[in-house]
Design a protein around this motif. Sequence first.
Motif, PDB file in Angstrom:
ATOM      1  N   ARG A 150      20.012  16.848  57.614  1.00  0.00           N
ATOM      2  CA  ARG A 150      21.062  17.201  56.664  1.00  0.00           C
ATOM      3  C   ARG A 150      21.251  18.721  56.607  1.00  0.00           C
ATOM      4  O   ARG A 150      20.306  19.500  56.830  1.00  0.00           O
ATOM      5  N   PRO A 151      22.462  19.180  56.284  1.00  0.00           N
ATOM      6  CA  PRO A 151      22.697  20.623  56.148  1.00  0.00           C
ATOM      7  C   PRO A 151      21.941  21.189  54.949  1.00  0.00           C
ATOM      8  O   PRO A 151      21.611  20.472  54.001  1.00  0.00           O
ATOM      9  N   ALA A 152      21.700  22.475  54.986  1.00  0.00           N
ATOM     10  CA  ALA A 152      21.092  23.139  53.832  1.00  0.00           C
ATOM     11  C   ALA A 152      22.077  23.114  52.666  1.00  0.00           C
ATOM     12  O   ALA A 152      23.301  23.112  52.851  1.00  0.00           O
ATOM     13  N   ALA A 153      21.542  23.084  51.450  1.00  0.00           N
ATOM     14  CA  ALA A 153      22.372  22.976  50.259  1.00  0.00           C
ATOM     15  C   ALA A 153      22.199  24.181  49.354  1.00  0.00           C
ATOM     16  O   ALA A 153      21.069  24.598  49.056  1.00  0.00           O
ATOM     17  N   ASN A 154      23.312  24.744  48.932  1.00  0.00           N
ATOM     18  CA  ASN A 154      23.355  25.820  47.945  1.00  0.00           C
ATOM     19  C   ASN A 154      23.951  25.221  46.674  1.00  0.00           C
ATOM     20  O   ASN A 154      25.159  24.967  46.589  1.00  0.00           O
ATOM     21  N   LEU A 155      23.100  24.941  45.688  1.00  0.00           N
ATOM     22  CA  LEU A 155      23.519  24.224  44.489  1.00  0.00           C
ATOM     23  C   LEU A 155      23.370  25.108  43.259  1.00  0.00           C
ATOM     24  O   LEU A 155      22.357  25.801  43.101  1.00  0.00           O
ATOM     25  N   VAL A 156      24.372  25.067  42.407  1.00  0.00           N
ATOM     26  CA  VAL A 156      24.293  25.732  41.106  1.00  0.00           C
ATOM     27  C   VAL A 156      24.370  24.658  40.032  1.00  0.00           C
ATOM     28  O   VAL A 156      25.366  23.933  39.950  1.00  0.00           O
ATOM     29  N   PHE A 157      23.301  24.528  39.253  1.00  0.00           N
ATOM     30  CA  PHE A 157      23.298  23.593  38.132  1.00  0.00           C
ATOM     31  C   PHE A 157      23.970  24.282  36.949  1.00  0.00           C
ATOM     32  O   PHE A 157      23.440  25.257  36.409  1.00  0.00           O
ATOM     33  N   LEU A 158      25.124  23.799  36.552  1.00  0.00           N
ATOM     34  CA  LEU A 158      25.841  24.332  35.398  1.00  0.00           C
ATOM     35  C   LEU A 158      25.615  23.370  34.237  1.00  0.00           C
ATOM     36  O   LEU A 158      26.150  22.256  34.217  1.00  0.00           O
ATOM     37  N   VAL A 159      24.802  23.779  33.274  1.00  0.00           N
ATOM     38  CA  VAL A 159      24.317  22.878  32.231  1.00  0.00           C
ATOM     39  C   VAL A 159      24.896  23.252  30.872  1.00  0.00           C
ATOM     40  O   VAL A 159      24.789  24.400  30.428  1.00  0.00           O
ATOM     41  N   ASP A 160      25.495  22.275  30.235  1.00  0.00           N
ATOM     42  CA  ASP A 160      26.003  22.419  28.871  1.00  0.00           C
ATOM     43  C   ASP A 160      24.817  22.382  27.903  1.00  0.00           C
ATOM     44  O   ASP A 160      24.101  21.385  27.838  1.00  0.00           O
ATOM     45  N   VAL A 161      24.590  23.464  27.179  1.00  0.00           N
ATOM     46  CA  VAL A 161      23.507  23.499  26.185  1.00  0.00           C
ATOM     47  C   VAL A 161      24.079  23.726  24.791  1.00  0.00           C
ATOM     48  O   VAL A 161      23.429  24.278  23.914  1.00  0.00           O
ATOM     49  N   SER A 162      25.314  23.274  24.587  1.00  0.00           N
ATOM     50  CA  SER A 162      25.935  23.412  23.274  1.00  0.00           C
ATOM     51  C   SER A 162      25.280  22.454  22.277  1.00  0.00           C
ATOM     52  O   SER A 162      24.478  21.587  22.637  1.00  0.00           O
ATOM     53  N   GLY A 163      25.643  22.613  21.016  1.00  0.00           N
ATOM     54  CA  GLY A 163      25.029  21.805  19.970  1.00  0.00           C
ATOM     55  C   GLY A 163      25.220  20.322  20.155  1.00  0.00           C
ATOM     56  O   GLY A 163      24.361  19.524  19.755  1.00  0.00           O
ATOM     57  N   SER A 164      26.325  19.915  20.784  1.00  0.00           N
ATOM     58  CA  SER A 164      26.577  18.485  20.972  1.00  0.00           C
ATOM     59  C   SER A 164      25.619  17.850  21.976  1.00  0.00           C
ATOM     60  O   SER A 164      25.576  16.624  22.097  1.00  0.00           O
ATOM     61  N   MET A 165      24.833  18.673  22.699  1.00  0.00           N
ATOM     62  CA  MET A 165      23.937  18.156  23.738  1.00  0.00           C
ATOM     63  C   MET A 165      22.510  17.921  23.243  1.00  0.00           C
ATOM     64  O   MET A 165      21.612  17.684  24.036  1.00  0.00           O
ATOM     65  N   GLN A 166      22.275  17.939  21.940  1.00  0.00           N
ATOM     66  CA  GLN A 166      20.913  17.839  21.430  1.00  0.00           C
ATOM     67  C   GLN A 166      20.315  16.445  21.542  1.00  0.00           C
ATOM     68  O   GLN A 166      19.098  16.296  21.591  1.00  0.00           O
TER      69      GLN A 166
END
Length: 541
Positions: free
Chosen positions: A174-190
């Motif tokens: 498989r090709p190499a992967a460049n991943l950015v985890f963009l995570v919602d940490v707002s109050g609704s995610m508790q």
Amino acid sequence: MRTIAHRAGAMAALAAIALLAGCETQPDHAFDRALGSTAVAPAPAGPSPARARAQGLFAAPALPPLARNRESYQPIDSNPVRLAAEHPVSTFGVDVDTGSYSNVRRFLNAGTMPPADAVRVEELVNYFDYGYARPADAGTPFAVTTEVARTPWNPDSFLLQIGIKGYDIDRADRPAANLVFLVDVSGSMQARDKLPLVVQSLKMLTDQLTARDRIAVVTYAGRAGTVLEPTPGDRKAEIRAALDGLQAGGGTAGGAGLKRAYELAERARIDGGVNRVLLATDGDFNVGVSDVGQLRELIAAKRRTGITLTTLGFGTGNYQEALMEQIADVGNGNYAYIDGLAEARKVLVNEMSSTLFTIAQDVKVQVEFNPAKVAEYRLIGFENRVLKRADFNNDRVDAGDIGAGHTVTALYEIVPAGGRGSVDPLRYGTTGPAAVSPDAAEFAFLKLRYKLPGQDRSRLIEQPLAASLLEGSGSIEASADLRFAAAVAAFGQILRGGEHTGGFDYGDVLELARGARGDDPLGYRAGFLTLVDLARGLQGS
């Protein structure tokens, strides 16, 4: 980006991007109007979460009615029956998303029937693998399989199954992967089914990566922040520590977070590799910049440079699925809903290659039915992927992408010429194309267009469908895979109201699926049987 052809799709997409851009917080009813969406109704009485857990499922917590009403879905009108003499050509873009299935499961596990617009039948069908033949090599990225059999819910019609199987990639290749985890940490995610599940899910994906890969972590709440700069995938302790340190609280600056994520993805770009942002959120964006055009162009521009966007939905109560699906479409990625660790493992471990590695872009399907052999037809599902006939040959019109090892299944219900259909022919004829000779050897002609990754010109696959397949299928039992696909399609249609399934009910679906369960090493088909049984219990049927 998959084309959004539903009559409300364009407006919903624009509203979705506006929300992603971080429009000012709206009241719930304004949010729903902006998406053209339907709110979830209060739940009828049904099995308790304890009962669902006893049946081996992940049971979502029961929700108060007011919380449920904050969820929204894009309206869907089922595809109509078409007379082949008047409309012989059907065209659509493929859809490899499966988020609707796991979201429906979340409702049923909580003792609640899903709203009709949450049910996209093609995503339920495509949740399962059907043993299609694999392509011999990467030169042709997928193989096409077709089968015809009697329709279980209508003795006067037949099902045409079109199966597409993408070639798979060995993990070592498989090709190499460049991943950015963009995570919602707002109050609704508790809630426990949101940020804690996000962290566990992304750890699973991290465990699959190697020193060739790169991972970065960006969060957004009241503002965006970089938690982890691009880091080699074998430095797992650092990546896990960054994920473990995430805490929920504050507003939802989705637009700023997305810009930051794209900046990191560009900085760590891997030429010839996978460059992708993975957005994990409940979809409840409400704080940020308000320039819709600027953000829309950002997503489109990054897509054109090869940085794609996958959306992973989480949580209950305020889930904005219409937004999640539209964002994935704009970003040329795919959408999945994670309702528990089992689904996280399926999407991010078992099907990692399908989720991350694209093998064919802008995949379109066109079927021309022979009016001398087919009286009428209906495409089951794919309502928001339907394309104009001229779009098929237009390489500037985007459609769905297929990942490594992906399976795509399309089902048409067709009535043979001379059969008992549901639409009367015109008394004074039609202005459509003349039917070919009644002794023609084909009942339909199948065409597929696709682009290899990074190419601008599409390639064409053509396959005639022999009339003998239709004429002889009434006496031949369908394969177990087609019977199971038919059971899933029937289930989805019944959940949406059963407009085209007549008296076929959940008990009939169970009987059909049990007889077609076949080899089920991961238990996905067994899980489907449990969901049908839950739905039957909720309906008292």
